[in-house]
Design a protein around this motif. Structure first.
Motif, PDB file in Angstrom:
ATOM      1  N   LEU A   1      32.876  43.498  32.588  1.00 23.80           N
ATOM      2  CA  LEU A   1      32.429  43.136  31.248  1.00 23.80           C
ATOM      3  C   LEU A   1      30.958  43.462  31.031  1.00 23.80           C
ATOM      4  O   LEU A   1      30.501  43.540  29.881  1.00 23.80           O
ATOM      5  CB  LEU A   1      32.683  41.643  31.004  1.00 23.80           C
ATOM      6  CG  LEU A   1      34.163  41.234  30.936  1.00 23.80           C
ATOM      7  CD1 LEU A   1      34.303  39.726  30.781  1.00 23.80           C
ATOM      8  CD2 LEU A   1      34.875  41.959  29.796  1.00 23.80           C
ATOM      9  N   GLN A   2      30.216  43.631  32.105  1.00 19.23           N
ATOM     10  CA  GLN A   2      28.813  44.053  32.006  1.00 19.23           C
ATOM     11  C   GLN A   2      28.646  45.567  32.104  1.00 19.23           C
ATOM     12  O   GLN A   2      27.530  46.075  32.132  1.00 19.23           O
ATOM     13  CB  GLN A   2      27.990  43.382  33.109  1.00 19.23           C
ATOM     14  CG  GLN A   2      27.939  41.860  32.982  1.00 19.23           C
ATOM     15  CD  GLN A   2      27.173  41.217  34.120  1.00 19.23           C
ATOM     16  OE1 GLN A   2      26.567  41.905  34.946  1.00 19.23           O
ATOM     17  NE2 GLN A   2      27.195  39.894  34.174  1.00 19.23           N
ATOM     18  N   GLY A   3      29.773  46.276  32.168  1.00 19.31           N
ATOM     19  CA  GLY A   3      29.731  47.733  32.231  1.00 19.31           C
ATOM     20  C   GLY A   3      29.701  48.312  33.622  1.00 19.31           C
ATOM     21  O   GLY A   3      29.583  49.533  33.780  1.00 19.31           O
ATOM     22  N   ASP A   4      29.821  47.455  34.648  1.00 23.03           N
ATOM     23  CA  ASP A   4      29.803  47.926  36.033  1.00 23.03           C
ATOM     24  C   ASP A   4      31.224  47.932  36.581  1.00 23.03           C
ATOM     25  O   ASP A   4      31.773  46.892  36.937  1.00 23.03           O
ATOM     26  CB  ASP A   4      28.904  47.024  36.886  1.00 23.03           C
ATOM     27  CG  ASP A   4      28.801  47.510  38.334  1.00 23.03           C
ATOM     28  OD1 ASP A   4      29.228  48.650  38.598  1.00 23.03           O
ATOM     29  OD2 ASP A   4      28.307  46.737  39.180  1.00 23.03           O
TER      30      ASP A   4
ATOM     31  N   THR B   1      31.764  56.940  35.107  1.00 15.27           N
ATOM     32  CA  THR B   1      31.516  58.379  34.954  1.00 15.27           C
ATOM     33  C   THR B   1      32.787  59.188  35.180  1.00 15.27           C
ATOM     34  O   THR B   1      33.074  60.142  34.443  1.00 15.27           O
ATOM     35  CB  THR B   1      30.428  58.833  35.940  1.00 15.27           C
ATOM     36  OG1 THR B   1      29.238  58.078  35.719  1.00 15.27           O
ATOM     37  CG2 THR B   1      30.133  60.307  35.778  1.00 15.27           C
ATOM     38  N   VAL B   2      33.566  58.799  36.182  1.00 17.05           N
ATOM     39  CA  VAL B   2      34.821  59.500  36.460  1.00 17.05           C
ATOM     40  C   VAL B   2      35.769  59.406  35.265  1.00 17.05           C
ATOM     41  O   VAL B   2      36.366  60.414  34.838  1.00 17.05           O
ATOM     42  CB  VAL B   2      35.488  58.927  37.722  1.00 17.05           C
ATOM     43  CG1 VAL B   2      36.868  59.547  37.936  1.00 17.05           C
ATOM     44  CG2 VAL B   2      34.614  59.163  38.947  1.00 17.05           C
ATOM     45  N   ILE B   3      35.902  58.218  34.704  1.00 17.08           N
ATOM     46  CA  ILE B   3      36.804  58.028  33.558  1.00 17.08           C
ATOM     47  C   ILE B   3      36.294  58.788  32.341  1.00 17.08           C
ATOM     48  O   ILE B   3      37.068  59.433  31.617  1.00 17.08           O
ATOM     49  CB  ILE B   3      36.962  56.534  33.257  1.00 17.08           C
ATOM     50  CG1 ILE B   3      37.698  55.844  34.418  1.00 17.08           C
ATOM     51  CG2 ILE B   3      37.720  56.325  31.953  1.00 17.08           C
ATOM     52  CD1 ILE B   3      37.857  54.360  34.237  1.00 17.08           C
TER      53      ILE B   3
ATOM     54  N   LEU C   1      38.475  52.492  41.519  1.00 18.77           N
ATOM     55  CA  LEU C   1      39.006  53.418  40.518  1.00 18.77           C
ATOM     56  C   LEU C   1      40.419  53.043  40.116  1.00 18.77           C
ATOM     57  O   LEU C   1      40.787  53.120  38.938  1.00 18.77           O
ATOM     58  CB  LEU C   1      38.969  54.847  41.065  1.00 18.77           C
ATOM     59  CG  LEU C   1      39.455  55.956  40.121  1.00 18.77           C
ATOM     60  CD1 LEU C   1      38.669  55.953  38.832  1.00 18.77           C
ATOM     61  CD2 LEU C   1      39.360  57.317  40.805  1.00 18.77           C
ATOM     62  N   LEU C   2      41.230  52.607  41.077  1.00 26.33           N
ATOM     63  CA  LEU C   2      42.606  52.245  40.771  1.00 26.33           C
ATOM     64  C   LEU C   2      42.667  51.048  39.831  1.00 26.33           C
ATOM     65  O   LEU C   2      43.500  51.002  38.915  1.00 26.33           O
ATOM     66  CB  LEU C   2      43.352  51.933  42.071  1.00 26.33           C
ATOM     67  CG  LEU C   2      44.861  51.684  41.953  1.00 26.33           C
ATOM     68  CD1 LEU C   2      45.551  52.916  41.389  1.00 26.33           C
ATOM     69  CD2 LEU C   2      45.447  51.313  43.301  1.00 26.33           C
ATOM     70  N   ALA C   3      41.792  50.067  40.016  1.00 22.88           N
ATOM     71  CA  ALA C   3      41.776  48.905  39.139  1.00 22.88           C
ATOM     72  C   ALA C   3      41.402  49.298  37.715  1.00 22.88           C
ATOM     73  O   ALA C   3      42.036  48.861  36.740  1.00 22.88           O
ATOM     74  CB  ALA C   3      40.797  47.859  39.676  1.00 22.88           C
ATOM     75  N   ALA C   4      40.379  50.133  37.579  1.00 25.22           N
ATOM     76  CA  ALA C   4      39.967  50.560  36.242  1.00 25.22           C
ATOM     77  C   ALA C   4      41.045  51.394  35.563  1.00 25.22           C
ATOM     78  O   ALA C   4      41.298  51.246  34.355  1.00 25.22           O
ATOM     79  CB  ALA C   4      38.662  51.351  36.336  1.00 25.22           C
ATOM     80  N   LEU C   5      41.717  52.265  36.321  1.00 30.30           N
ATOM     81  CA  LEU C   5      42.778  53.090  35.735  1.00 30.30           C
ATOM     82  C   LEU C   5      43.993  52.251  35.357  1.00 30.30           C
ATOM     83  O   LEU C   5      44.694  52.565  34.387  1.00 30.30           O
ATOM     84  CB  LEU C   5      43.183  54.190  36.713  1.00 30.30           C
ATOM     85  CG  LEU C   5      42.127  55.269  36.974  1.00 30.30           C
ATOM     86  CD1 LEU C   5      42.629  56.279  37.985  1.00 30.30           C
ATOM     87  CD2 LEU C   5      41.736  55.967  35.679  1.00 30.30           C
TER      88      LEU C   5
ATOM     89  N   ALA D   1      35.228  38.108  39.975  1.00 31.10           N
ATOM     90  CA  ALA D   1      34.010  38.886  40.201  1.00 31.10           C
ATOM     91  C   ALA D   1      34.140  40.293  39.614  1.00 31.10           C
ATOM     92  O   ALA D   1      33.184  40.827  39.028  1.00 31.10           O
ATOM     93  CB  ALA D   1      33.708  38.956  41.693  1.00 31.10           C
ATOM     94  N   TRP D   2      35.316  40.886  39.765  1.00 30.34           N
ATOM     95  CA  TRP D   2      35.520  42.231  39.224  1.00 30.34           C
ATOM     96  C   TRP D   2      35.404  42.232  37.706  1.00 30.34           C
ATOM     97  O   TRP D   2      34.745  43.094  37.119  1.00 30.34           O
ATOM     98  CB  TRP D   2      36.883  42.771  39.650  1.00 30.34           C
ATOM     99  CG  TRP D   2      37.098  44.201  39.237  1.00 30.34           C
ATOM    100  CD1 TRP D   2      36.728  45.319  39.925  1.00 30.34           C
ATOM    101  CD2 TRP D   2      37.721  44.661  38.028  1.00 30.34           C
ATOM    102  NE1 TRP D   2      37.079  46.450  39.224  1.00 30.34           N
ATOM    103  CE2 TRP D   2      37.692  46.082  38.057  1.00 30.34           C
ATOM    104  CE3 TRP D   2      38.288  44.025  36.933  1.00 30.34           C
ATOM    105  CZ2 TRP D   2      38.206  46.856  37.031  1.00 30.34           C
ATOM    106  CZ3 TRP D   2      38.804  44.803  35.898  1.00 30.34           C
ATOM    107  CH2 TRP D   2      38.770  46.204  35.956  1.00 30.34           C
ATOM    108  N   TRP D   3      36.026  41.243  37.051  1.00 30.90           N
ATOM    109  CA  TRP D   3      35.947  41.170  35.596  1.00 30.90           C
ATOM    110  C   TRP D   3      34.529  40.862  35.136  1.00 30.90           C
ATOM    111  O   TRP D   3      34.068  41.352  34.101  1.00 30.90           O
ATOM    112  CB  TRP D   3      36.920  40.121  35.051  1.00 30.90           C
ATOM    113  CG  TRP D   3      38.265  40.686  34.741  1.00 30.90           C
ATOM    114  CD1 TRP D   3      39.439  40.443  35.368  1.00 30.90           C
ATOM    115  CD2 TRP D   3      38.573  41.614  33.692  1.00 30.90           C
ATOM    116  NE1 TRP D   3      40.461  41.163  34.797  1.00 30.90           N
ATOM    117  CE2 TRP D   3      39.954  41.887  33.765  1.00 30.90           C
ATOM    118  CE3 TRP D   3      37.822  42.248  32.722  1.00 30.90           C
ATOM    119  CZ2 TRP D   3      40.592  42.759  32.887  1.00 30.90           C
ATOM    120  CZ3 TRP D   3      38.454  43.123  31.835  1.00 30.90           C
ATOM    121  CH2 TRP D   3      39.826  43.372  31.930  1.00 30.90           C
ATOM    122  N   GLY D   4      33.810  40.026  35.903  1.00 30.74           N
ATOM    123  CA  GLY D   4      32.427  39.747  35.546  1.00 30.74           C
ATOM    124  C   GLY D   4      31.570  40.998  35.550  1.00 30.74           C
ATOM    125  O   GLY D   4      30.756  41.219  34.643  1.00 30.74           O
ATOM    126  N   ASN D   5      31.770  41.835  36.561  1.00 25.32           N
ATOM    127  CA  ASN D   5      31.033  43.102  36.608  1.00 25.32           C
ATOM    128  C   ASN D   5      31.523  44.085  35.547  1.00 25.32           C
ATOM    129  O   ASN D   5      30.721  44.797  34.929  1.00 25.32           O
ATOM    130  CB  ASN D   5      31.165  43.730  37.994  1.00 25.32           C
ATOM    131  CG  ASN D   5      30.498  42.907  39.070  1.00 25.32           C
ATOM    132  OD1 ASN D   5      29.508  42.215  38.823  1.00 25.32           O
ATOM    133  ND2 ASN D   5      31.050  42.947  40.288  1.00 25.32           N
TER     134      ASN D   5
END
Length: 334
Positions: free
Chosen positions: A88-91, A104-106, A299-303, A82-86
């Motif tokens: 890949l759509q920019g969310d 926005t934070v990144i 945020l931790l996952a994206a970083l 689910a996280w990757w699905g969101n």
């Protein structure tokens, strides 16, 4: 036509290297994030509190328990998908610690970290080549002894300790530079000179933490090259020392230097985390610490993904530079 065919064949190993690493990157990102989701589910990490943030303080116990039950019904693989699905759509979700969308934070913080790392790396490599070359071309001299002992001493000092000492000396005691931040607190505008004043200490501390690795490898490589038979034979024939250094010492010293640059990329990121934390630098490295302490999983996952990409691309750039400096490596690989 023959020259074009020959250059195409010579460039094919390098092309295969770049394409292979880039094709491997999505697989690596998938594995790293999957392991992260599995570990998060096995730890006392509370995803409901992390998602709600301060809003959890205003909610009653039964509501929180119901939300935990619904979150518990979803396995790590389903959450990962689910996280990757969101993503890949920019969310990328919303950061509970920064109170803003993760994207926005990144976008706001990444330029500060990349600038800090890039300038520090350039200074560290240049300083390492200068100090290591000076010591390596004069083995056994006072310059060699001072440089060797100084590099080892700096190498043993943790970056956060060096940063605290730098703050005390140059900001508190002498009052020459600001103690932290990227801009003055009494202004809302970002002025270049003001940013440069605030960047002096974090850049120098991060560069100093990496400089010994480059300086020591250049010193040893230069010393070994000068002790080799080609240099001794050149001296016997009366070839000038400057020419011998350019032909037989510079390239042998560059090859291990390029390798160390690629290896030090993860350590450079770790050093950036410590330096940004000490100097309150508004980059993504310090945001990583905040996201971990406040259980900001989005945020931790994206970083984590961003850090993995930087490490892979940094090592790829080092491997490409290695083959540019010594084309025989690519020919052997082919």
């Amino acid at each position: 036509m023959r020259l074009l065919d020959r250059s195409a064949r010579a460039g094919s190993p390098l092309t295969r290297l770049v394409l292979g690493r880039l094709l491997l990157l999505p697989v690596l990102l998938a594995v790293v994030t999957l392991v992260m989701f599995v570990l998060a589910q096995q730890t006392p990490f509370d995803p409901v509190l992390a998602a709600l943030g301060e809003r959890a303080l205003t909610m009653d116990g039964p509501t929180l328990e119901a939300m935990r039950d619904r979150a518990g019904d979803t396995g790590a693989v389903q959450q990962w998908a689910a996280w990757w699905g969101n993503a890949l759509q920019g969310d990328l979700g919303v950061s509970s610690s920064q109170r803003a969308p993760v994207a926005t934070v990144i976008a706001q913080r990444l330029p500060w970290t990349l600038g800090l790392m890039a300038v520090s790396l350039v200074l560290a490599v240049a300083g390492g080549v200068l100090v290591g070359g000076l010591a390596g071309t004069r083995p056994g001299s006072w310059a060699d002894r001072v440089a060797g002992g100084g590099l080892l001493s700096v190498q043993a000092a943790p970056p956060f300790w060096t940063g605290l000492v730098a703050v005390w000396v140059f900001a508190v005691w002498l009052g020459w530079l600001p103690t932290g931040g990227a801009t003055s607190p009494d202004t809302d505008a970002v002025e270049p000179f003001d940013v440069l004043r605030h960047a002096v200490l974090p850049v120098l501390v991060l560069a100093l933490s990496q400089l010994p690795w480059f300086g020591l490898v250049v010193r040893d490589a230069t010393r070994d090259a000068l002790a080799g038979l080609p240099v001794r034979a050149g001296w016997a024939r009366g070839i000038p020392t400057s020419r011998l250094l350019r032909q037989h010492a510079v390239r042998p010293a560059l090859l291990p230097l390029v390798t160390v640059v690629g290896v030090r990329v993860p350590e450079l990121i770790t050093g950036a985390v410590l330096v940004e934390t000490v100097f309150s630098w508004p980059g993504v490295a310090s945001a990583t610490v905040d996201s971990a302490l406040r259980l900001d999983f989005s945020l931790l996952a994206a970083l984590t993904v961003l850090t993995t990409v930087i490490v892979v691309l940094g090592n790829l750039a080092a491997d490409v530079a290695y083959r540019v400096v010594d084309p025989r490596v690519g020919q052997r690989d082919g």
